[in-house]
Design a protein around this motif. Structure first.
Motif: not given
Ligand SMILES: Nc1ncnc2c1ncn2[C@@H]1O[C@H](COP(=O)(O)OP(=O)(O)OP(=O)(O)O)[C@@H](O)[C@H]1O
Ligand SMILES: [Mg+2]
Lengths: 54, 540
Positions: B232, B235-236, B265, B269
């Motif tokens: 996360d 991705l953030a 995120s 995902r």
């Protein structure tokens, strides 16, 4: 897979033990599942195999 | 009156029970099957599960998350960063570990980890009672293999306080494997498994051998820095970078924006586990600017490559810890929410030979919902325990029952071609009894040679077939392929047994080891009324 023929020089004996198997290792088993519960019950109540073989 | 199984993770929890046609996972009233392990206290109200998590953006300090591993733990052992984005784990005035929550103007509430656990379990219980319409008489809860005695004690106490009598605590990997292998009675097959559980804040793995239906944990590994939160975060960062490029605004400058990035995120995902592209839509991400974008699976995999590439090494480490080779692993069972990630599963598959089964949803649709396996296994165990009294269960957990002998080398026989035929795999526990039928020449005396198996790893280098087109040759990047195989050969000879005057096509050979460690070998024609030839072998 098939089994071999007995060599002609084997002799009259039917069984010849030649060595011991390697020392076992004592480890905890996981107390889950029906096979474990059967094992535990057998050990605790001293049941024989035959009673559980059905 | 019924019993249930509970998986209680730092991130999510699940409840399951045995229904008429098999184990069923129970959803809470909001329809959640993976129920966030979270509670929040806002004004006079308590929120649980997903409803609680929803408050992370507006009232993070009122939201309790990631408390499972804090149960029964000493404060100095805790990773305090796990609650950075929510109510902080602290030491309360009572000395307990817990959370200080400002419920409304000036009013504060102190909730210990144990109280949070009680409330969480009560909420889970209510969901189950609501759904089942009956009272719950007992529960099996799954715990990580590294839970300490004090953690177990505190969890049991909290559960009883919540009105859930604990029938047994079982380990998470064993629960997952039990659920998985009970389908089609796969438990009866002697196999060696890796159970790898990837969650929100931790990764756990165990090597488990199954012999005669009995599970033995050969090694375990834990990694608290490899988890869904890391994906996360990566991705953030990617979303924030895109936002910055577009609007020259920092999307990570305040906690609220960071919480929104996290939420987006996780959603992206999860979507990317099922489909190849996900839209990202965040209202008022920063400076009141809305953000709309999309990401495809490949982009996600590149963005998270450094995290995703660490999972195979972790799995390999547990195999090494068990003194095994990847060739020894028959099946890898992927557990936990993160195991839905296709790239994670394929990275792990790359570590193992073709012959190893990788049980993951992206590789085989049979293996759905890896996040539900632990609860399913706990429910299965609960249902099995229903016919036992508390006293019988306690007796079955005594060291004298649990500490069992395991043979250290495979034992088998030698066939007519001189090959080793495994009868009892290494790690077989005893008492045990195994039979197999083999072809045998008719009208002859037969030889059964009992041996231990020795193994070695054979490596064959397969040179790439040269490309006929010579111009391309120079640039050919084809590397020679190394194929590794595990080869068993007859080792130390234990005994020879003659079966005289065989009159059948087939001979049945039975190996049994009794509780005292005596191995009996019996051979007989597969024909009723035939005499058995036998002998006994001791161990060192
Ligand atoms: N479909 C999905 N695709 C990808 N990731 C998912 C999916 N479903 C859940 N996750 C992720 O899995 C993680 C949670 O897994 P799980 O619920 O098994 O954890 P847990 O057991 O509660 O936590 P832990 O093991 O860390 O204590 C989170 O990071 C979540 O985002
Ligand atoms: Mg988990």
């Amino acid at each position: 897979m098939s089994l071999p023929v007995l060599p002609s020089n084997f002799g009259a004996e039917n069984f010849k033990a030649t060595a011991k198997f390697s020392a076992p290792v004592r480890r905890p088993i996981e107390p889950v599942g029906r096979y474990f519960l059967a094992h535990a019950t057998r050990s605790l109540r001293g049941h024989t195999w035959s009673e559980y073989e059905k | 009156m019924t019993v249930i199984g509970i998986s209680f993770g730092n991130t999510t929890s699940s409840i399951a029970h045995l229904a008429k046609d098999g184990i069923e996972v129970i959803a809470n009233p909001d329809g959640e099957r993976a129920i966030p392990s979270s509670l929040s206290y806002i004004a006079e109200d308590e929120y649980h599960g997903g409803q609680s998590l929803a408050h992370l953006v507006r009232n993070p300090n009122n939201v309790i998350i990631n408390f499972r591993d804090s149960i029964g733990q000493s404060f100095d052992k805790l990773d305090l960063t796990l609650t950075d984005r929510a109510a902080k784990t602290t030491q309360l005035e009572s000395g307990d570990i817990g959370f200080k929550i400002q419920t409304s103007e000036g009013e504060s509430k102190q909730i210990s980890v144990n109280e949070a656990t009680v409330r969480h379990l009560e909420n889970l219980k209510h969901a189950a009672v609501d759904y089942l319409g009956q009272q719950i008489t007992g529960v099996v809860i799954a715990i990580p293999t590294d839970f300490t005695a004090s953690q177990k004690e505190q969890l049991v106490a909290a559960s009883e306080k919540a009105g859930l009598q604990v029938l047994q605590l079982i380990s998470e990997p064993s629960a997952a494997l039990l659920a998985h292998a009970s389908i089609d009675d796969k438990l009866a097959e002697d196999k060696t498994y890796v159970v790898a559980d990837f969650g929100g804040v931790r990764s756990d793995a165990a090597v488990i051998s199954v012999r005669g239906g009995i599970l033995t944990v050969l090694a375990t590994a834990h990694d608290f820095s490899l988890n869904g939160d890391n994906l996360d975060a990566a991705l953030a960062d990617h979303i924030a970078a895109e936002f910055k490029k577009k609007y020259q605004t920092n999307a990570k400058s305040n906690p609220r924006s960071i919480a929104k990035l996290k939420e987006a995120s996780v959603l992206a995902r999860k979507t990317l586990s099922n489909v190849s592209s996900a839209t990202i839509s965040i209202e008022a991400l920063a400076d009141g600017i809305d953000f709309h974008s999309s990401i495809n699976r490949l982009r996600f995999e590149v963005t998270c490559r450094s995290v995703l590439s660490q999972f195979p090494a972790f799995v390999e480490s547990v195999v090494k810890k068990a003194n095994l080779d990847v060739l020894d692993i028959d099946e890898v069972l992927l557990v936990g929410g993160l195991s839905n990630t296709p790239k994670l599963a394929s990275n792990i598959a790359d570590l193992f030979p073709e012959s190893t089964v990788i049980a993951a949803p992206s590789l085989d649709t049979k293996f759905k919902n890896p996040e539900e396996l632990v609860a399913r296994g706990a429910a299965l165990q609960a249902s099995l325990l229903e016919s036992f009294s508390a006293e019988e269960i306690a007796e079955s957990l005594q060291p004298v029952i649990l500490n069992t002998q395991h043979i250290s080398k495979a034992i088998g026989l030698v066939d007519a071609a001189g090959q080793f035929v495994t009868v009892l795999k290494s790690e077989t526990t005893y008492p045990i009894k195994k039979s197999l039928k083999l072809a045998a020449p008719k009208g002859q005396d037969i030889l059964i040679t009992v041996v231990e198996g020795e193994h070695s790893i054979k490596e064959t280098v397969i040179e790439p077939t040269p490309v006929s087109d010579d111009e391309d040759d120079e640039y050919s990047d084809e590397e020679p392929e190394v194929v590794r195989e595990k080869i068993y050969v007859p080792g130390s000879k234990l005994a020879e047994l003659a079966l005289r005057d065989n009159q059948s096509e087939e001979v049945e050979v039975t190996f049994s080891i009794n509780k005292d460690g005596v191995l009996s070998v019996t051979a007989r024609e597969v024909k009723p009324g035939c005499v058995a030839f036998k002998g006994e072998i001791q161990h060192n």
